[in-house]
Scaffold this motif. Sequence first.
Motif, PDB file in Angstrom:
ATOM      1  N   LEU A  88       0.686  -1.243   0.089  1.00 27.71           N
ATOM      2  CA  LEU A  88      -0.125   0.023   0.129  1.00 27.71           C
ATOM      3  C   LEU A  88       0.864   1.261   0.011  1.00 27.71           C
ATOM      4  CD1 LEU A  88      -2.932  -1.024   2.707  1.00 27.71           C
ATOM      5  CD2 LEU A  88      -3.079  -0.730  -0.013  1.00 27.71           C
ATOM      6  N   LEU A  89       1.979   1.117   0.363  1.00 27.47           N
ATOM      7  CA  LEU A  89       3.121   2.288   0.509  1.00 27.47           C
ATOM      8  C   LEU A  89       3.852   2.354  -0.799  1.00 27.47           C
ATOM      9  CD1 LEU A  89       4.354   2.031   4.244  1.00 27.47           C
ATOM     10  CD2 LEU A  89       2.780   3.813   3.126  1.00 27.47           C
ATOM     11  N   GLY A  90       3.383   1.497  -1.708  1.00 26.76           N
ATOM     12  CA  GLY A  90       4.118   1.429  -2.959  1.00 26.76           C
ATOM     13  C   GLY A  90       5.592   0.762  -3.119  1.00 26.76           C
ATOM     14  N   LYS A  91       5.762   0.005  -2.091  1.00 20.37           N
ATOM     15  CA  LYS A  91       6.936  -0.677  -2.041  1.00 20.37           C
ATOM     16  C   LYS A  91       6.678  -2.187  -2.221  1.00 20.37           C
ATOM     17  CE  LYS A  91       9.438   2.808  -0.408  1.00 20.37           C
ATOM     18  NZ  LYS A  91      10.440   3.400  -1.307  1.00 20.37           N
ATOM     19  N   ASN A  92       7.453  -3.091  -2.818  1.00 22.99           N
ATOM     20  CA  ASN A  92       7.159  -4.485  -2.477  1.00 22.99           C
ATOM     21  C   ASN A  92       8.022  -5.140  -1.544  1.00 22.99           C
ATOM     22  OD1 ASN A  92       7.199  -7.584  -3.531  1.00 22.99           O
ATOM     23  ND2 ASN A  92       5.889  -6.595  -5.115  1.00 22.99           N
ATOM     24  N   GLY A  93       7.414  -5.619  -0.815  1.00 25.44           N
ATOM     25  CA  GLY A  93       8.190  -6.136   0.542  1.00 25.44           C
ATOM     26  C   GLY A  93       8.905  -7.440  -0.029  1.00 25.44           C
ATOM     27  N   LEU A  94       8.597  -8.166  -0.824  1.00 25.79           N
ATOM     28  CA  LEU A  94       8.958  -9.373  -1.231  1.00 25.79           C
ATOM     29  C   LEU A  94      10.332  -9.287  -2.086  1.00 25.79           C
ATOM     30  CD1 LEU A  94       6.086 -12.071  -2.266  1.00 25.79           C
ATOM     31  CD2 LEU A  94       7.537 -12.028  -0.275  1.00 25.79           C
ATOM     32  N   LYS A  95       9.858  -8.167  -2.865  1.00 28.91           N
ATOM     33  CA  LYS A  95      11.045  -7.642  -3.795  1.00 28.91           C
ATOM     34  C   LYS A  95      12.290  -7.389  -2.928  1.00 28.91           C
ATOM     35  CE  LYS A  95      12.271  -4.997  -7.867  1.00 28.91           C
ATOM     36  NZ  LYS A  95      11.789  -4.103  -8.938  1.00 28.91           N
ATOM     37  N   ALA A  96      11.933  -6.396  -1.846  1.00 22.41           N
ATOM     38  CA  ALA A  96      13.016  -6.019  -0.984  1.00 22.41           C
ATOM     39  C   ALA A  96      13.766  -7.218  -0.330  1.00 22.41           C
ATOM     40  CB  ALA A  96      12.235  -5.058   0.124  1.00 22.41           C
ATOM     41  N   LEU A  97      13.116  -8.198  -0.011  1.00 15.64           N
ATOM     42  CA  LEU A  97      13.525  -9.404   0.784  1.00 15.64           C
ATOM     43  C   LEU A  97      14.375 -10.239  -0.110  1.00 15.64           C
ATOM     44  CD1 LEU A  97      10.793 -10.418   3.039  1.00 15.64           C
ATOM     45  CD2 LEU A  97      12.981  -9.738   3.585  1.00 15.64           C
ATOM     46  N   MET A  98      13.899 -10.481  -1.417  1.00 13.26           N
ATOM     47  CA  MET A  98      14.598 -11.528  -2.232  1.00 13.26           C
ATOM     48  C   MET A  98      15.033 -10.922  -3.593  1.00 13.26           C
ATOM     49  SD  MET A  98      11.667 -14.585  -1.526  1.00 13.26           S
ATOM     50  CE  MET A  98      10.650 -14.203  -2.851  1.00 13.26           C
ATOM     51  N   GLY A  99      14.873  -9.628  -3.984  1.00 17.95           N
ATOM     52  CA  GLY A  99      15.061  -8.893  -5.052  1.00 17.95           C
ATOM     53  C   GLY A  99      16.605  -9.304  -5.369  1.00 17.95           C
ATOM     54  N   LYS A 100      17.387  -9.457  -4.592  1.00 21.02           N
ATOM     55  CA  LYS A 100      18.832  -9.530  -4.773  1.00 21.02           C
ATOM     56  C   LYS A 100      19.199 -10.951  -5.341  1.00 21.02           C
ATOM     57  CE  LYS A 100      20.258  -6.403  -0.965  1.00 21.02           C
ATOM     58  NZ  LYS A 100      19.974  -6.356   0.341  1.00 21.02           N
ATOM     59  N   GLU A 101      18.227 -11.815  -5.022  1.00 19.88           N
ATOM     60  CA  GLU A 101      18.454 -13.409  -5.564  1.00 19.88           C
ATOM     61  C   GLU A 101      17.691 -13.638  -6.743  1.00 19.88           C
ATOM     62  OE1 GLU A 101      17.436 -12.853  -2.165  1.00 19.88           O
ATOM     63  OE2 GLU A 101      19.653 -12.857  -1.320  1.00 19.88           O
ATOM     64  N   LEU A 102      16.776 -12.818  -6.908  1.00 19.95           N
ATOM     65  CA  LEU A 102      16.012 -12.981  -8.045  1.00 19.95           C
ATOM     66  C   LEU A 102      15.776 -11.916  -8.954  1.00 19.95           C
ATOM     67  CD1 LEU A 102      13.036 -15.065  -6.064  1.00 19.95           C
ATOM     68  CD2 LEU A 102      14.390 -15.968  -7.955  1.00 19.95           C
ATOM     69  N   SER A 103      15.817 -11.918 -10.379  1.00 19.70           N
ATOM     70  CA  SER A 103      15.585 -10.979 -11.015  1.00 19.70           C
ATOM     71  C   SER A 103      14.206 -11.068 -11.835  1.00 19.70           C
ATOM     72  CB  SER A 103      16.731 -10.778 -12.155  1.00 19.70           C
ATOM     73  OG  SER A 103      16.203  -9.827 -13.145  1.00 19.70           O
TER      74      SER A 103
END
Length: 177
Positions: free
Chosen positions: A95-110
């Motif tokens: 809701l704040l315009g962020k993606n929590g999953l991407k913040a957690l796993m974005g370094k490992e997954l593109s």
Amino acid sequence: MKILSDFIAVILFFTTYILTKNIIWATAVAVVIGVLQAAFTWMKYKKLDTMQWVSLILIVVFGGATIIFKNPRFIMWKPTLLFWFGMLALASSHLLGKNGLKALMGKELSLSDSVWQKLTYAWLTFLFIMGVINLIVAYTFSEEVWAYYKFIGSTALMLVFFLGQGIYLSRHLPQEK
């Protein structure tokens, strides 16, 4: 590694319950293991992440209430609250315009933003449903059935979800050349 250590706590809770048929003793083991895991993590890394703090607080408060009041309902609520706290954290970041999953796993997954968004919705749905199922089992069935569900049923549902997520992700990961 954290998932493995959390699973060890569940195994010890379940083993104690199976051996004693006493949810108060099993809860006491879970509280001790939860505190020891947090202390070990703190000593090793000098910090606990947010979900580790939440898990520690929930096990101490709800486990402690179960032990003090000799009422298993408190510990039966803990998984639901943990699932729903995770859901709330993901929903809030979304809701704040962020993606929590991407913040957690974005370094490992593109992955594309649309895939991250679909994963977030899948996780939100999964966490909500897991919390509901836990409450249904806790309030509809016996303490023993809940203990078996906590160890076998909940774990199986998580494995199926992770497998489904892995299959979905395999179609969206960049292909190596």
